[in-house]
Design an enzyme around this catalytic site. Structure first.
Site, PDB file in Angstrom:
ATOM      1  N   LYS A 232       0.818  -1.218   0.000  1.00 21.49           N
ATOM      2  CA  LYS A 232       0.000   0.000   0.000  1.00 21.49           C
ATOM      3  C   LYS A 232       0.847   1.263   0.000  1.00 21.49           C
ATOM      4  O   LYS A 232       0.407   2.324   0.443  1.00 21.49           O
ATOM      5  CB  LYS A 232      -0.970   0.030   1.192  1.00 21.49           C
ATOM      6  CG  LYS A 232      -1.845  -1.212   1.325  1.00 21.49           C
ATOM      7  CD  LYS A 232      -2.554  -1.568   0.029  1.00 21.49           C
ATOM      8  CE  LYS A 232      -3.536  -0.504  -0.404  1.00 21.49           C
ATOM      9  NZ  LYS A 232      -4.241  -0.855  -1.668  1.00 21.49           N
ATOM     10  N   GLY A 233       2.055   1.151  -0.555  1.00 21.76           N
ATOM     11  CA  GLY A 233       2.911   2.330  -0.633  1.00 21.76           C
ATOM     12  C   GLY A 233       2.917   2.979  -2.003  1.00 21.76           C
ATOM     13  O   GLY A 233       3.354   4.121  -2.146  1.00 21.76           O
ATOM     14  N   ARG A 236       2.398  -0.776  -7.169  1.00 21.93           N
ATOM     15  CA  ARG A 236       1.739  -1.078  -8.435  1.00 21.93           C
ATOM     16  C   ARG A 236       1.844   0.087  -9.402  1.00 21.93           C
ATOM     17  O   ARG A 236       2.104  -0.106 -10.604  1.00 21.93           O
ATOM     18  CB  ARG A 236       0.271  -1.445  -8.181  1.00 21.93           C
ATOM     19  CG  ARG A 236      -0.579  -1.586  -9.455  1.00 21.93           C
ATOM     20  CD  ARG A 236      -0.039  -2.620 -10.405  1.00 21.93           C
ATOM     21  NE  ARG A 236       0.017  -3.954  -9.822  1.00 21.93           N
ATOM     22  CZ  ARG A 236       0.440  -5.030 -10.482  1.00 21.93           C
ATOM     23  NH1 ARG A 236       0.884  -4.909 -11.723  1.00 21.93           N
ATOM     24  NH2 ARG A 236       0.475  -6.209  -9.884  1.00 21.93           N
ATOM     25  N   ARG A 440      -9.252   3.691  -3.182  1.00 22.91           N
ATOM     26  CA  ARG A 440     -10.504   3.551  -2.430  1.00 22.91           C
ATOM     27  C   ARG A 440     -10.656   4.716  -1.445  1.00 22.91           C
ATOM     28  O   ARG A 440      -9.668   5.254  -0.941  1.00 22.91           O
ATOM     29  CB  ARG A 440     -10.517   2.235  -1.648  1.00 22.91           C
ATOM     30  CG  ARG A 440     -10.495   0.969  -2.488  1.00 22.91           C
ATOM     31  CD  ARG A 440     -10.672  -0.234  -1.570  1.00 22.91           C
ATOM     32  NE  ARG A 440     -10.559  -1.499  -2.293  1.00 22.91           N
ATOM     33  CZ  ARG A 440      -9.441  -2.202  -2.366  1.00 22.91           C
ATOM     34  NH1 ARG A 440      -8.339  -1.770  -1.779  1.00 22.91           N
ATOM     35  NH2 ARG A 440      -9.411  -3.340  -3.030  1.00 22.91           N
ATOM     36  N   THR A 441     -11.879   5.042  -1.137  1.00 26.44           N
ATOM     37  CA  THR A 441     -12.152   6.067  -0.130  1.00 26.44           C
ATOM     38  C   THR A 441     -11.925   5.476   1.263  1.00 26.44           C
ATOM     39  O   THR A 441     -12.472   4.419   1.594  1.00 26.44           O
ATOM     40  CB  THR A 441     -13.599   6.560  -0.258  1.00 26.44           C
ATOM     41  OG1 THR A 441     -13.787   7.085  -1.577  1.00 26.44           O
ATOM     42  CG2 THR A 441     -13.885   7.649   0.775  1.00 26.44           C
TER      43      THR A 441
END
Length: 481
Positions: A232-233, A236, A440-441
């Site tokens: 999550k950094g 991708r 995503r929110t």
């Protein structure tokens, strides 16, 4: 004059033949009539003998006139009488003798007269079997109890002998290749999901990596660069951007070799990689490597000079993003506030929770620096990758020794998602953004929880700045908020 003695008839005797009417000017009785009767009898005998020789025993029925009556004793046929000398040539002007009439028995029974022996036909070549499709074994596709022609099998003969003939060498190779093809394409049921994902990444056209239209030839090599973190950094986004470069070939799916599939061996890992040419860089990304204790030692054993890339992000924001991803898959999990604390009243952070533990970058980096010098590790800011993707990509290309091909013209900022999307500068097609799982929110988190997490991470962040020689300014960013 005494009557001419009749020759002995061949058994079984033919029925009596009516004497032909005498020609004009000739007497009713005389040698010509007897000669004609003899010649007719001889012709019948010769005809029977020819039929027997041509057809073999039992292949041709005797004429009815020559069959023995039922119950008659079978006697061997006597040898035919010696042929009489040919009659003298007819004199000119002499009337020709009339033809012998058919036997009255055949006409009275309504059956055709015996046929003359036909000419022996030329032997025809045996009919060739239908051409078998290349690579298809003989008899393939036939139903139960049938051969390739839809006939009952087991009849023998030349056709069955052809079916039993082994195919030619070329046909055998073709059949073997075609039969091996489904084995090669069908995955084994015991293959792990990660292995299948890795192989699809290596073999699937959409996951081969590299610039669009890069030919799929060359050889598979172990990677020369790895994106090892963090989850999550922004890994991708970095991978998709670097794959635009024509000199980079990267696996699209995370192989997880150094943390989950290491026992499969380096040959399996090499086969997961896309094919590359000389001068191209082979890459893969698996963010969980950064927090796996065994990964640095295993990677060092494979390649001491490999280049490592770590995308880092404000650990508080990263933890909330990690929780948001898990929440989308498991809506029943507790709230972020419950999971983040061991005791919220006392303010004790639960550092064993993976969403919190991953953000202690200094702790994990210390393990990597035992095997690799800092010069082989590039730290990319996840925040600057959003606001200035071209600037961060310039650093990445310099680190990999590549020409700066990916520039600002390859990016378009998507205000809806909140991060840049890739576009092809040479055409007017729509920009290609990351999937729905990105951007995503985030759920609303209690500000008190966020403040406590900032205080928890601050000493670790300062240590990380000192170890890397870079100030990522996460505290200043939090003060501005």
């Amino acid at each position: 004059m005494a009557p001419w003695p009749a020759p002995p008839p061949p058994p079984p005797p033919p029925p009596p033949l009516a004497a032909p009417p005498p020609p004009p000017g000739a007497s009713a009785k005389g040698p010509p009539a007897r000669k004609l009767l003899f010649m007719c009898t001889l012709s019948l005998s010769v005809t029977y003998l020819c039929y027997s020789l041509l057809g073999g025993s039992g292949s041709l029925q005797f004429p009815l006139a020559l069959q023995e009556p039922p119950g008659a004793a079978a006697e061997p046929p006597p040898s035919p009488p010696p042929p009489s000398p040919p009659p003298p040539p007819a004199r000119l002007g002499a009337p020709s003798p009339p033809p012998a009439p058919p036997p009255p028995d055949s006409a009275s029974r309504g059956e055709p007269p015996p046929e003359q022996p036909p000419e022996e036909p030329a032997e025809e070549p045996a009919e060739e079997p239908p051409e078998q499709p290349a690579g298809e074994p003989a008899g393939a596709g036939a139903g139960a109890g049938a051969d390739g022609w839809g006939l009952a099998s087991g009849g023998g003969g030349a056709r069955d002998a052809w079916l039993r003939t082994p195919p030619a060498a070329g046909d055998t190779a073709t059949a073997t290749a075609q039969s091996a093809l489904p084995e090669r394409e069908a995955p084994e049921s015991s293959t792990a999901a990660d292995e299948l994902a890795g192989r699809r990444a290596a073999n699937g056209s959409s996951d081969r990596g590299g610039a669009p239209g890069t030919p799929d030839y060359g050889e598979r090599k172990l990677p020369q660069a790895l994106i090892v973190g963090v989850k999550k950094g922004g890994t991708r986004a970095l991978l998709e951007a670097i794959r635009v470069h024509p000199d980079v070939r990267a696996v699209g799916v995370e192989p997880h070799f150094f943390d989950r599939n290491y026992e499969k061996g380096l040959e399996w890992y090499r086969n997961v990689m896309p094919k590359t040419l000389d001068g191209q860089v082979t890459m893969e990304k698996t963010p969980s490597y950064f927090v796996t204790n065994e990964a640095p030692q295993r990677i060092h054993a494979m390649a001491k000079d490999i280049k490592l890339i770590v995308v880092v992000r404000n650990p508080v924001t990263r933890a909330i993003s990690d929780y948001t991803q898990t929440l989308s898959k498991k809506p029943e999990i507790p709230t972020f506030e419950v999971l983040a604390f061991k005791n919220r009243t006392l303010g004790l952070i639960d550092a064993s929770w993976s969403a919190i533990r991953i953000g202690i970058y200094a702790l994990h980096l210390e393990n990597w620096l035992q095997y690799f010098p800092l010069s082989q590790i590039l730290f990319v800011s996840g925040e600057r990758l959003i606001v200035d993707p071209a600037g961060e990509m310039a650093k990445v290309q310099d680190f990999l020794g590549l020409k700066r091909v990916v520039t600002e013209k390859h990016f378009y900022f998507n205000k809806t998602k909140g991060f840049p999307c890739l576009k092809k500068p040479e055409d007017s097609s729509a920009p290609r953004c990351l999937g729905k799982s990105k951007g995503r929110t985030h759920p609303r988190i209690d500000p008190d929880v966020i403040h406590r997490l900032q205080k928890f991470y601050k000493p670790f962040n300062m240590m990380f700045y000192q170890m890397t020689g870079q100030d990522f300014q996460w505290e200043r960013e939090e003060g501005d908020k």
